[in-house]
Write an enzyme that holds these catalytic residues in place. Structure first.
Site: not given
Length: 563
Positions: A164, A174-175, A194, A220, A237
């Site tokens: 992802y 962010f990731d 999540i 979150y 994502f």
């Protein structure tokens, strides 16, 4: 258009261009718009945005979310903001920048607030919209691409592996699993993710790409996560599903190609040779026996290979092709195999069975043609001429007597050919044809031979062309009937009481011609007769006399070249 409407538009245009007065409306300057705007801010939406607030008259800054290091979060259109902002933020797109000029009566009026905003202040807000969501939002799923075939889709309790890229709604990354060069591996629908991802990953196929948009309250929420996911952030994502299995999965096997004739199937304890290509479920290659130009050889059902393969290799035919899918708990498990197999990977093997045998197997003989007359059959010590084709069980031709001008010749029992071929050539009639299957322990064993792979089962197609009966080991000549008595008188053709080499040779050849005796086949006749003569000529004077002649007694130990 009537005059009243035209006059209204004119007033709005003037309001935009002229200095706002206490009675004027807000002025919105949309000075930077994104190319794509899938959603605009509406009443009751929640938004997250950065702003700089300045006074219209002086340009002096009175507040800034940037200075506080935290974006501002609020709901629009329900009075939680000053009226001018409630109205000025509507219709915004994520990543849009706009400047909202708010007159006093739509801001803090004639009172101001807290010593920070003086009375009758016109305020200017420079806004960057970062995020937008609504309490009624659900996870959004957009399919980017999907494979043509989909054997199964993900369900709750599956274990999945996926790549992802994660961004905020504004596009800020962010990731990414790609940056770590490893998939994200987890159970689905068990609360390990999540809530939005647990929902968004359901129903995916291996190889499918999705865009999953998760509102903050399914991500979150108010706390955010770490330094890169702020509170109340919508997460985006882009997902590629690499692998999926369920802990209840068993090994599966699909027949791709099956031979027409299958007289025997693999069982526990068999030794098998097979070729394979190994891939993961997304098609990524990880290993191949073909690349090494060597079969994979192993015992079946004895723990020499992963459990799933041990199970899947049973019940196969020689020449069969199968696709075997092995879940990780029957392969390399959560740990994988060094840098070779990642943890929790489902493995797919495309297998082609070359041959198999059991260590207890004997030589298998199938007569394919037998002549009507068969008065004499081959046995130990016989000299035979034969034709052959030698192949692997997959049909690969290794050797053939057709490559030579004449058939192959051997003496049975002399140890000149492999044991299995010796066995297959026994008991044949001239003109008989056979198929002989020779397991490796009757052939070339684990090491193989030139042109023959190790542990290979061999198939010989045989035809007996010629047969010369032999003599027992240790003899060069045997009598086929009763021995002349007395023997010396028979040898002494001219009756002079001594037998030179020429007379001895003439006598032996006469016995062979009349069918009374047999010389060892495959050896030069003159050489054999000389050896026999010199063995009897004990004093080496070139002639045999009666006292020198010895006859083989059946009870005596056999000695080579004796008469």
């Amino acid at each position: 258009m009537d005059l009243k409407t035209s006059f209204g538009l004119l007033l709005f245009a003037l309001a935009v261009q002229c200095n706002p007065s206490p009675l004027a409306d807000i002025v919105v300057d949309r000075y930077l718009l994104p190319q794509i705007c899938p959603r605009e801010v509406q009443v009751e939406d929640f938004i997250r945005y950065h702003f700089n607030g300045t006074f219209y008259d002086s340009g002096k800054k009175f507040d800034s979310s940037y200075d506080r290091g935290k974006a501002f979060v609020s709901q629009v259109g329900l009075g939680k903001l000053i009226t001018g902002m409630d109205r000025g933020l509507q219709g915004m797109c994520v990543n849009e920048r706009r400047r909202i000029t708010v007159p006093p009566h739509l801001a803090y009026g004639s009172v101001g607030t807290g010593g920070l905003i003086p009375p009758d202040a016109t305020l200017v807000y420079d806004i960057l919209l970062l995020d937008i969501w609504n309490a009624e939002d659900k996870v959004q799923i957009r399919t980017i691409s999907k494979p043509e075939s989909c054997r199964r889709t993900t369900v709750a309790t599956d274990f999945i592996r996926y790549h992802y890229n994660g961004t905020l709604l504004s596009g800020e990354a962010f990731d990414s699993s790609y940056s770590r060069n490893t998939t994200y591996d987890t159970y689905l629908g068990q609360g390990d993710l999540i809530k939005g991802m647990d929902d968004g990953l359901l129903g995916m196929c291996i190889g499918e790409r999705r865009l999953i948009i998760v509102p903050p309250f399914l991500a979150y929420g108010e706390t955010g996560h770490g330094a890169k996911i702020p509170p109340q952030a919508t997460l985006v994502f882009e997902v590629l599903l690499v692998d999926v299995f369920n802990p209840k999965d068993d090994v599966t096997s699909k027949v791709i190609e099956k031979p027409k004739n299958c007289t025997r199937r693999t069982v526990t304890g068999d030794y098998i040779r097979y070729h394979y290509n190994g891939t993961f479920q997304d098609g990524t290659f990880f290993d191949s026996s073909y690349q090494r130009n060597s079969t994979y050889n192993t015992y079946i059902g004895m723990g020499y290979v992963i459990h799933g393969m041990d199970k899947a290799l049973q019940g196969l035919c020689i020449g069969e092709k199968r696709r075997i899918t092995i879940p990780p708990h029957m392969a390399y498990g959560e740990k994988g195999a060094e840098n070779f197999i990642p943890g929790s990977a489902v493995l797919i093997f495309d297998v082609h069975v070359i041959d198999f045998h059991n260590p207890k197997d004997s030589v298998e003989i199938r007569v394919t043609h037998k002549p009507e007359e068969c008065n004499m059959t081959s046995e130990t010590n016989d000299l035979i001429h034969y034709r052959y084709n030698c192949s692997l069980m997959d049909g690969t031709l290794l050797y053939s007597s057709d490559q030579y001008e004449s058939p192959s010749v051997t003496t049975l029992g002399a140890g000149k050919v492999i044991m299995g071929l010796e066995e297959g050539l026994k008991g044949m009639c001239v003109g008989e044809r056979r198929e002989v299957v020779i397991p490796p322990h009757w052939g070339h064993g684990e090491d193989g031979a030139v042109g023959v792979p190790g542990s290979a089962v061999l198939l010989f197609e045989l035809e007996l062309v010629q047969l010369q009966k032999g003599v027992p080991e240790g003899f060069m000549f045997v009598w086929l009937g009763d021995t002349p008595d007395p023997l010396f008188n028979a040898l002494d053709l001219n009756g002079d009481k001594e037998v030179p080499l020429e007379e001895f040779s003439e006598f032996i050849k006469l016995q062979v011609k009349e069918g009374k005796g047999r010389l060892r086949p495959g050896v030069d006749i003159e050489t054999v007769i000389k050896d026999m003569f010199y063995n009897q000529d004990q004093n080496k004077d070139g002639k045999i006399v009666e006292d020198e002649l010895k006859i083989k007694d059946e009870s005596e130990k056999l000695r080579r070249d004796e008469l």
